[in-house]
Design a protein around this motif. Structure first.
Motif, PDB file in Angstrom:
ATOM      1  N   ARG A  78      17.353 -51.580  29.190  1.00 36.94           N
ATOM      2  CA  ARG A  78      18.686 -51.138  29.799  1.00 36.94           C
ATOM      3  C   ARG A  78      18.654 -49.670  30.117  1.00 36.94           C
ATOM      4  N   THR A  79      17.550 -49.125  30.386  1.00 38.33           N
ATOM      5  CA  THR A  79      17.762 -47.782  30.621  1.00 38.33           C
ATOM      6  C   THR A  79      17.674 -47.161  32.273  1.00 38.33           C
ATOM      7  N   LEU A  80      18.777 -46.265  32.357  1.00 36.31           N
ATOM      8  CA  LEU A  80      18.697 -45.973  33.839  1.00 36.31           C
ATOM      9  C   LEU A  80      19.263 -44.295  33.967  1.00 36.31           C
ATOM     10  N   LEU A  89      21.345 -37.324  34.196  1.00 35.70           N
ATOM     11  CA  LEU A  89      22.167 -38.412  33.284  1.00 35.70           C
ATOM     12  C   LEU A  89      21.259 -39.530  32.701  1.00 35.70           C
ATOM     13  N   ARG A  90      21.374 -39.741  31.629  1.00 40.85           N
ATOM     14  CA  ARG A  90      20.270 -40.826  31.212  1.00 40.85           C
ATOM     15  C   ARG A  90      21.280 -42.017  30.264  1.00 40.85           C
ATOM     16  N   SER A  91      21.456 -43.139  30.418  1.00 44.83           N
ATOM     17  CA  SER A  91      22.035 -44.050  29.695  1.00 44.83           C
ATOM     18  C   SER A  91      20.989 -45.158  29.159  1.00 44.83           C
ATOM     19  N   TRP A  98      26.644 -42.265  28.196  1.00 46.66           N
ATOM     20  CA  TRP A  98      25.518 -41.524  28.972  1.00 46.66           C
ATOM     21  C   TRP A  98      25.122 -40.098  28.178  1.00 46.66           C
ATOM     22  N   PHE A  99      24.395 -39.761  28.387  1.00 44.16           N
ATOM     23  CA  PHE A  99      23.566 -38.161  27.755  1.00 44.16           C
ATOM     24  C   PHE A  99      23.208 -37.430  28.835  1.00 44.16           C
ATOM     25  N   ALA A 100      23.518 -36.300  28.804  1.00 44.68           N
ATOM     26  CA  ALA A 100      23.206 -35.235  29.940  1.00 44.68           C
ATOM     27  C   ALA A 100      21.893 -34.473  29.533  1.00 44.68           C
TER      28      ALA A 100
END
Length: 316
Positions: A78-80, A89-91, A98-100
């Motif tokens: 589930r990574t995008l 940004l990563r989720s 999200w993490f920036a």
């Protein structure tokens, strides 16, 4: 071909969708994303309805998203990733949180994201920018470093990773003045044999030829070029069908090893079923299209983003 309007409609003529992306498991999960000048939209029902996502305390519509990319194993992990001005940004939960990863000032303007086909093992991805060249991450997008050794044009417009990146470590970068190749996973770059007089290179894609892997390069004003020797030499193909811009390329694989190539021009969408030699016009667009997405191999749905209009879904 049948077209139907879907619910992501733009309300202003200056609103733009820069990129579309879908889950590898789209046929089952219906998950797809639209990176737009208003922010990042998500659909979980095959593009029928869309929601604008949040990545901070403020709505994401406060920041344009210029590129979006999903992990090759996103149906499981589930990574995008979404590119915004100054950061990526990563989720890890399909876009819920999200993490920036921030970048030094002045904030880069990102143009493209490329993820290794072997991302689950090597964690490698690259990001192209308009003025700052290429950044690379080897820890699944948490930290980034500039990798511009040998890259003399820092206006990077597109990226393409080899389908066999784990073995050949080859990545191509299209720029304002030509085409660069890396054979060590993006750590160093050299100009390849693309004729610079036909630059800029706006789009790149790999496709299966009869006996070799083909590299396709779409240009701003001079149509489409094909290389069968890993970028050493190039031949322009179908100049009558593709006389001008080739803004995006997408290749669909087939079980028999063949494939279909879709080219997005300022006038619409064309398709080739013979490795780029001959083309049929699928869509003639009344306004310039900005992004195309055909979600899964062998699928029948095609999404087309139109300038100032929204997204139209076609059956192909």
């Amino acid at each position: 071909m049948r077209a139907e309007a879907i619910s992501l409609e733009f309300t202003g003529s200056d609103e733009t969708a820069y990129a579309l992306a879908a889950s590898p498991g789209f046929a089952k999960d219906g998950l797809c994303f639209a990176a737009t000048s208003l922010g990042l939209y998500r659909s979980t029902d095959g593009g029928e309805t869309w929601e604008l996502l949040r990545v901070t305390e403020e709505p994401l519509q406060q920041m344009a998203v210029t590129a979006v990319a999903l992990s090759p194993a996103s149906a499981q992990d589930r990574t995008l990733f979404a590119a915004v001005k100054g950061g990526i940004l990563r989720s890890s939960d399909g876009g819920d949180t999200w993490f920036a990863a921030k970048f030094p000032a002045p904030p880069p303007l990102f143009t493209a994201l490329a993820i290794s086909p072997d991302f689950a093992r090597d964690g490698l991805m690259l990001a192209g920018t308009m003025e700052d060249g290429i950044f690379s991450s080897t820890d699944r997008g948490r930290n980034w470093q500039p990798w511009n050794f040998g890259l003399f044009d820092l206006a990077v417009l597109c990226l393409a990773a080899s389908p066999h990146l784990g073995e050949d470590e080859t990545i191509f970068a299209g720029t304002d003045t030509g085409l660069y190749r890396s054979t060590n996973g993006g750590r160093a770059w050299r100009e390849c044999g693309f004729p610079s007089q036909f630059a800029p290179v706006l789009s790149l894609a790999y496709a299966a030829g009869k006996d070799e892997m083909l590299l396709l390069a779409g240009t701003e004003d001079n149509g489409l070029f094909i290389s069968g020797d890993d970028g050493a030499s190039w031949e322009r193909t179908a100049p009558d069908a593709l006389p001008g811009s080739v803004n995006q390329l997408q290749v669909l694989c087939q079980p028999d090893g063949g494939g279909e190539i879709y080219a997005l021009s300022d006038d619409g969408v064309l398709r080739s079923r013979d490795a780029g030699q001959n083309w049929d016009t699928l869509v003639e667009a009344a306004v310039p299209p900005t992004a195309i997405l055909i979600p899964d191999c062998g699928g029948k749905a095609m999404f087309l983003a139109l300038t100032g209009k929204g997204i139209v879904k076609y059956e192909v």
